[in-house]
Design a protein around this motif. Structure first.
Motif, mmCIF file in Angstrom:
data_model
loop_
_atom_site.group_PDB
_atom_site.id
_atom_site.type_symbol
_atom_site.label_atom_id
_atom_site.label_comp_id
_atom_site.label_asym_id
_atom_site.label_seq_id
_atom_site.Cartn_x
_atom_site.Cartn_y
_atom_site.Cartn_z
ATOM 1 N N TYR A 1 -7.976 0.592 -3.684
ATOM 2 C CA TYR A 1 -7.841 2.036 -3.869
ATOM 3 C C TYR A 1 -8.445 2.486 -5.187
ATOM 4 N N ALA B 1 -10.004 6.078 -5.073
ATOM 5 C CA ALA B 1 -8.951 7.098 -5.067
ATOM 6 C C ALA B 1 -8.328 7.232 -6.448
ATOM 7 N N ALA C 1 0.826 -1.211 0.000
ATOM 8 C CA ALA C 1 0.000 0.000 0.000
ATOM 9 C C ALA C 1 0.858 1.258 0.000
#
Lengths: 97, 191
Positions: B162, B165, A54
């Protein structure tokens, strides 16, 4: 290599801060901000090695924001230069009360 | 493709050459950054910053982030710094004496002292916090890259966890493009 990478990241960030504090050329101040973003990216990548991928995704987003910031910031500088014929931050004080 | 350093990292021990080159790239990056901050000419400063970014890309590759290292060279050293140099030359700011940096040795020493204080602060924070409970085993990233390549681990997270985003990033870039065009356009051509 996490402590070493964090060390280099902190040093680069501090150099960027000193650059913002000492330089009055708006373009160089901008580049110092880019250097600070790069320093933070280095610690993101170093942590990504130990804490999961991440961190690398966040570096990706930081690079995108940096590109957008450079485009808009340099456009502001061009507009400013057109009005004032300078990008010296010492002379750009129209917002000063 | 797994590099030699990644292979040895997967087995849990770092060779001395790895540490040596890590320090070499890191020190070149720091020295280039110092030269970048102290150069008078904006063009020379920009080129030293490019050098810093290339060495940071080398550090990323050594930290098992080959994809990030590649886009560091492409996006930062390639695209963003070219835009900076383009603006420097467009506005004809290549002269060293175009601007006045802060004057006086006292003020400069104060700025350096602020930087050193910040550095000490960051070092203390780093030393004080050990976030050890979620650490991956050593060499995990390298083995993951060997199994599925350098891009797949990032993309599998980027396009699932994600994804929102990532989509919002496209709106950000569109806004930046429109904003840059509007700001840099001459006012008399508007309307």
């Amino acid at each position: 290599m996490l402590p070493e990478a964090m060390f280099f990241s902190a040093v680069l960030f501090a150099i960027g801060v000193v650059g913002v504090l000492t330089r009055r050329n708006a373009i160089i101040v901008f580049m110092c901000v880019e250097l600070m973003l790069n320093a933070v990216n280095l610690s993101f990548v170093a942590f990504a090695q130990s804490y999961g991928v991440a961190g690398q995704v966040f570096v990706f987003f930081v690079m995108t924001v940096a590109a957008a910031e450079a485009a808009v910031g340099l456009a502001i500088l061009i507009a400013l230069f057109r009005h004032r014929q300078t990008i010296d931050l010492e002379h750009i004080n129209i917002l000063k009360g | 493709m797994p590099t030699g350093s990644s292979l040895s990292m997967a087995h849990g021990s770092l060779p001395l050459s790895y540490t040596f080159f890590f320090y070499v790239f890191g020190l070149i990056a720091v020295v280039s950054a110092i030269l970048f901050v102290t150069r008078k000419s904006p063009v020379a400063a920009a080129l030293w910053l490019v050098n810093t970014m290339f060495n940071l890309a080398a550090l990323y590759v050594m930290l098992d982030a080959q994809f990030i290292g590649a886009i560091q060279v492409l996006v930062y050293a390639g695209a963003i710094m070219v835009v900076f140099l383009f603006v420097i030359m467009l506005l004809n700011l290549g002269h060293a004496d175009a601007t006045t940096d802060i004057k006086g040795l006292g003020t400069k020493l104060l700025a350096v002292a602020v930087g050193i204080a910040l550095l000490a602060e960051v070092m203390t924070v780093m030393r004080g916090h050990t976030i050890g409970q979620i650490t991956l085993p050593q060499g995990y990233a390298a083995t993951q890259i060997m199994q599925s390549g350098a891009v797949a681990p990032i993309s599998s997270v980027l396009f699932t966890q994600y994804l929102v985003a990532f989509e919002i990033t496209s709106v950000l870039l569109l806004a930046a493009v429109v904003g840059a065009v509007i700001l840099a356009k001459r006012k008399d051509n508007a309307a």
